[in-house]
Enzyme design. Structure first.
Site, short mmCIF file in Angstrom:
data_model
loop_
_atom_site.label_atom_id
_atom_site.label_comp_id
_atom_site.label_asym_id
_atom_site.label_seq_id
_atom_site.Cartn_x
_atom_site.Cartn_y
_atom_site.Cartn_z
N SER A 200 0.90 -1.20 0.04
CA SER A 200 0.22 -0.16 -0.10
C SER A 200 0.70 1.82 0.37
CB SER A 200 -0.49 -0.12 1.44
OG SER A 200 -1.49 1.47 1.17
N TYR B 169 -3.69 -1.27 10.18
CA TYR B 169 -2.24 -1.23 8.67
C TYR B 169 -2.05 -0.73 8.26
CZ TYR B 169 -4.66 -0.73 3.63
OH TYR B 169 -4.43 -1.61 2.22
P1 NAI Z 1 -11.56 -5.42 -0.99
O1 NAI Z 1 -12.13 -5.29 0.14
O2 NAI Z 1 -12.96 -5.51 -2.39
O3 NAI Z 1 -10.53 -6.82 -1.46
C1 NAI Z 1 -9.84 -7.47 -0.19
C2 NAI Z 1 -10.30 -8.57 -0.50
O4 NAI Z 1 -9.54 -9.34 0.48
C3 NAI Z 1 -12.02 -8.90 -0.05
O5 NAI Z 1 -12.30 -9.89 -1.39
C4 NAI Z 1 -11.88 -9.50 0.94
O6 NAI Z 1 -13.16 -10.50 2.12
C5 NAI Z 1 -10.74 -10.59 1.19
N1 NAI Z 1 -9.88 -11.00 2.80
C6 NAI Z 1 -10.09 -10.09 4.01
N2 NAI Z 1 -9.48 -10.34 5.03
C7 NAI Z 1 -9.87 -11.83 4.36
C8 NAI Z 1 -9.29 -13.47 4.96
N3 NAI Z 1 -9.28 -13.44 5.63
N4 NAI Z 1 -8.92 -14.75 3.97
C9 NAI Z 1 -9.03 -14.33 2.75
N5 NAI Z 1 -9.71 -13.26 2.21
C10 NAI Z 1 -10.07 -12.38 3.32
O7 NAI Z 1 -11.11 -4.44 -1.48
P2 NAI Z 1 -9.18 -3.62 -2.35
O8 NAI Z 1 -9.09 -2.35 -2.34
O9 NAI Z 1 -9.21 -4.27 -3.63
O10 NAI Z 1 -8.06 -3.92 -1.42
C11 NAI Z 1 -7.51 -5.54 -2.45
C12 NAI Z 1 -5.74 -5.39 -1.15
O11 NAI Z 1 -5.37 -3.88 -2.11
C13 NAI Z 1 -5.84 -5.68 -0.18
O12 NAI Z 1 -4.51 -5.94 0.30
C14 NAI Z 1 -5.94 -3.34 0.11
O13 NAI Z 1 -5.49 -3.54 1.63
C15 NAI Z 1 -5.24 -2.98 -0.54
N6 NAI Z 1 -4.82 -1.63 -1.72
C16 NAI Z 1 -6.12 -1.41 -1.08
C17 NAI Z 1 -6.37 0.07 -1.66
C18 NAI Z 1 -7.34 0.70 -2.16
O14 NAI Z 1 -7.51 1.69 -2.41
N7 NAI Z 1 -8.74 -0.29 -2.81
C19 NAI Z 1 -4.78 0.83 -1.66
C20 NAI Z 1 -3.52 0.43 -0.83
C21 NAI Z 1 -4.23 -1.07 -1.13
#
Ligand code: NAI
Length: 244
Positions: free
Chosen positions: A136, A149
């Site tokens: 991130s 986080y």
């Molecule tokens: P999102 O909420 O759509 O995706 C996160 C996914 O991780 C979800 O599908 C959720 O069900 C899954 N997840 C959470 N806990 C879990 C577990 N214990 N086991 C398996 N799956 C689990 O949000 P996004 O934005 O697509 O996030 C994806 C990655 O990108 C994350 O690691 C987030 O920290 C990172 N990220 C996102 C940013 C943003 O602005 N959206 C910026 C920087 C990093």
């Protein structure tokens, strides 16, 4: 070398691949010819995901990155593995000032990656595969609202570099991507607040929030032959936010 990326014959597993950035990365891998296993933590997430994309169909599997038994059960269902994308993540924002919530976030975002890497090592060593960790912009600087986080994503950089160093002997490359502000479920509440949305947008040098698809190209690059000598790197994909 032909510079069109062809991942045919490769198998990629994307944690949290049923939504947001993970889904976009999985779709891009399909477009590049790979077979894709997208994992989701719950039955509800599996049911809500459409595995059919323009370029092919993802295999969906249930997998909770905080649970070793769940990881083993999912890995038993796949054969070879060439690419592991540790994308699953969560944020609890101000609640993370309490220890149990801090620990929860570390357990998913940092230890979840360590667990996945450890469980997948035998398969990745066989294919001389690669790992991509989704870090991130909070890997670069502090957040006054999400200490757990931020600690998890900063720690993920150290884990990425350590695994890159340790597993080079198996031919496994390990890199990380640092997305900036991306329009997904995770940032939905911020985007719905017009003042916050605009305040963030105006600080992004490229002038707009990123889309999940904007992150996918870097993931494709990192597992392509074009990145064959790249390991231990953290690549920002943030429209210049961390450079400003
Ligand atoms: P999102 O909420 O759509 O995706 C996160 C996914 O991780 C979800 O599908 C959720 O069900 C899954 N997840 C959470 N806990 C879990 C577990 N214990 N086991 C398996 N799956 C689990 O949000 P996004 O934005 O697509 O996030 C994806 C990655 O990108 C994350 O690691 C987030 O920290 C990172 N990220 C996102 C940013 C943003 O602005 N959206 C910026 C920087 C990093």
């Amino acid at each position: 070398m032909a510079w069109t990326v062809d991942l045919s014959g490769k198998v990629a597993l994307v944690t949290g691949g049923a939504t947001g950035i993970g889904y976009a990365i999985g779709s891009a891998f399909l477009e590049a010819g790979a077979a894709v296993v997208a994992t989701a933590r719950s039955d509800a997430s599996l049911a809500a995901c459409n595995p059919e994309t323009e370029y092919g169909t993802m295999q969906l599997l249930k997998l909770d990155v905080t649970n070793d038994i769940s990881i083993d059960a999912a890995l038993e269902q796949i054969g070879r593995l060439d690419i592991l994308v540790n994308n699953a993540g969560m944020v609890k924002r101000a609640l993370e000032f309490q220890s149990e919530n801090f620990a929860d976030v570390i357990n998913t975002n940092l230890m979840g990656v360590q667990r996945m890497a450890q469980h997948c090592l035998p398969k990745l060593a066989l294919t001389r595969g690669c790992i991509i960790n989704v870090a991130s912009m909070w890997s670069y600087f502090g957040s006054r609202t999400a200490p757990g986080y931020t600690a998890s994503k900063t720690g993920l950089v150290g884990l990425t570099r350590s695994l890159a160093h340790a597993w080079a002997e198996h031919g496994i490359r390990v890199n990380a991507i640092a997305p900036g502000w991306i329009a997904t479920k995770m940032t939905q509440a911020l985007r719905e607040d017009q003042e916050q949305y605009e305040g963030i947008r105006s600080r992004i040098p490229m002038g707009e929030w990123g889309r999940p698809e904007d992150v996918a190209g870097t993931a494709v690059f990192l597992c392509s032959p074009a990145a064959s000598y790249v390991t231990g790197a953290l690549i920002p994909v943030d429209g210049g936010y961390s450079a400003a």
